[in-house]
Design a protein around this motif. Structure first.
Motif, PDB file in Angstrom:
ATOM      1  N   GLU A   1      31.667  48.662   9.299  1.00  0.00           N
ATOM      2  CA  GLU A   1      32.050  47.456  10.025  1.00  0.00           C
ATOM      3  C   GLU A   1      33.480  47.013   9.738  1.00  0.00           C
ATOM      4  O   GLU A   1      34.034  46.188  10.479  1.00  0.00           O
ATOM      5  CB  GLU A   1      31.103  46.306   9.670  1.00  0.00           C
ATOM      6  N   GLY A   2      34.067  47.504   8.633  1.00  0.00           N
ATOM      7  CA  GLY A   2      35.393  47.036   8.242  1.00  0.00           C
ATOM      8  C   GLY A   2      35.398  45.593   7.789  1.00  0.00           C
ATOM      9  O   GLY A   2      36.374  44.864   7.993  1.00  0.00           O
ATOM     10  N   ARG A   3      34.317  45.170   7.113  1.00  0.00           N
ATOM     11  CA  ARG A   3      34.175  43.784   6.671  1.00  0.00           C
ATOM     12  C   ARG A   3      33.688  43.749   5.227  1.00  0.00           C
ATOM     13  O   ARG A   3      32.982  44.645   4.767  1.00  0.00           O
ATOM     14  CB  ARG A   3      33.171  43.034   7.539  1.00  0.00           C
TER      15      ARG A   3
ATOM     16  N   ASP B   1      33.474  36.096   5.295  1.00  0.00           N
ATOM     17  CA  ASP B   1      33.770  37.516   5.444  1.00  0.00           C
ATOM     18  C   ASP B   1      35.200  37.682   5.936  1.00  0.00           C
ATOM     19  O   ASP B   1      35.725  36.842   6.678  1.00  0.00           O
ATOM     20  CB  ASP B   1      32.827  38.166   6.468  1.00  0.00           C
ATOM     21  N   ILE B   2      35.815  38.798   5.539  1.00  0.00           N
ATOM     22  CA  ILE B   2      37.153  39.119   6.022  1.00  0.00           C
ATOM     23  C   ILE B   2      37.175  40.567   6.499  1.00  0.00           C
ATOM     24  O   ILE B   2      36.336  41.384   6.099  1.00  0.00           O
ATOM     25  CB  ILE B   2      38.227  38.938   4.930  1.00  0.00           C
ATOM     26  N   ASP B   3      38.143  40.880   7.354  1.00  0.00           N
ATOM     27  CA  ASP B   3      38.372  42.261   7.750  1.00  0.00           C
ATOM     28  C   ASP B   3      39.028  43.006   6.595  1.00  0.00           C
ATOM     29  O   ASP B   3      39.837  42.443   5.849  1.00  0.00           O
ATOM     30  CB  ASP B   3      39.297  42.322   8.973  1.00  0.00           C
TER      31      ASP B   3
ATOM     32  N   ASP C   1      40.594  47.100   5.552  1.00  0.00           N
ATOM     33  CA  ASP C   1      40.831  48.494   5.917  1.00  0.00           C
ATOM     34  C   ASP C   1      41.348  49.228   4.695  1.00  0.00           C
ATOM     35  O   ASP C   1      42.020  48.637   3.832  1.00  0.00           O
ATOM     36  CB  ASP C   1      41.825  48.602   7.071  1.00  0.00           C
TER      37      ASP C   1
END
Length: 260
Positions: A205-207, A215-217, A219
């Motif tokens: 999910e990239g979270r 929650d944050i993004d 990568d």
């Protein structure tokens, strides 16, 4: 976007003489990871341990990286030491050179550099140190990958200077809202299933959840599990199994140049 391949790195060689830090066993962890951050003598490690760890990495087909830290054996490199950026980079070059010779001895290529502990966190927020470190690495060997957090000054300077970098995700550390890890000197026993689920969610999910309650993004290119975290072997095993079950391959990082 789901990741189909990710690097899995761990700190290795973190002992001194007959003593070992944490309950992680390099011989057991090494075959399960794809990149090894080998202690280079200042926060942990000694010539015999460094030589043996390079050999273990070679036997397992694992990428070899230097893990230089503050000159702080007593504090395991987790205490800040007041020094100039030049003095700190000189210490890093000294440690990198020591490991490079053992790598040359066993015909192993140096893949990366990853500062340890408090030095890593200092570089993450100190532009002068990050700029000098990256410039020095580019002079010594422009192909060396530098491990850092995406939410760091180090990564920003790397993008500016075209330094090949690997962005890390920390499986066994908490995150704050800025995307930085919450630095700690002691980590308790973690649930392997929860750690594996955290990594899997980040890959799919990239979270990631933060200590601030949201929650944050996120990568990244590599997942880090510290070998000195209690139960490290179980954390690595559970994480690798979860990735495999979701068709995410564990592999050493590809050559990536971060640019603006």
């Amino acid at each position: 976007m789901k990741k189909y391949s990710v690097d899995l790195n761990s700190d290795t060689g973190e002992g001194f003489g007959p003593w070992k830090i944490g309950d992680g066993v390099d011989e057991d962890i090494m075959p399960l990871i794809s990149s090894a951050n080998i202690a280079t003598g200042f926060h942990a490690g000694d010539p015999n341990i460094m030589a043996r760890t390079v050999q273990l990495a070679k036997q397992a087909g694992v990428g070899v990286g230097a893990h230089p830290g503050f000159r702080d054996l007593v504090g395991f490199g987790r205490r800040n030491i007041a020094e100039t950026p030049q003095a700190l980079v000189n210490d890093i070059v000294f440690q990198l050179g020591a490991l490079r010779e053992f790598a040359r001895l066993y015909n192993v290529s140096m893949q990366h550099v990853k500062p340890h502990g408090a030095l890593y966190m200092l570089a993450a927020r100190d532009e002068n140190l990050s700029r000098l470190l990256i410039g020095t690495l580019q002079t010594l060997d422009p192909t060396l990958l530098l491990y850092c957090m995406e939410a760091s000054v180090t990564y920003r300077i790397a993008r500016e200077l075209g330094q090949p970098v690997i962005r890390e995700f920390y499986a066994d550390r908490d995150y704050d809202r800025s995307g930085s890890i919450v630095f700690t000197r002691r980590v308790g026993l973690l649930d392997p299933a929860q750690v594996a689920a955290k990594v899997l969610r980040a890959c799919v999910e990239g979270r990631v959840a933060t200590v601030d309650g949201d929650d944050i993004d996120i990568d990244f290119d590599s997942v880090c599990i510290h070998s000195d975290t209690p139960g490290a072997l179980e954390l690595v095993e559970a994480t690798r199994a979860a990735l495999k079950n979701h068709d995410i391959r564990v592999a050493a990082p590809s050559y990536t140049v971060a640019r603006e």
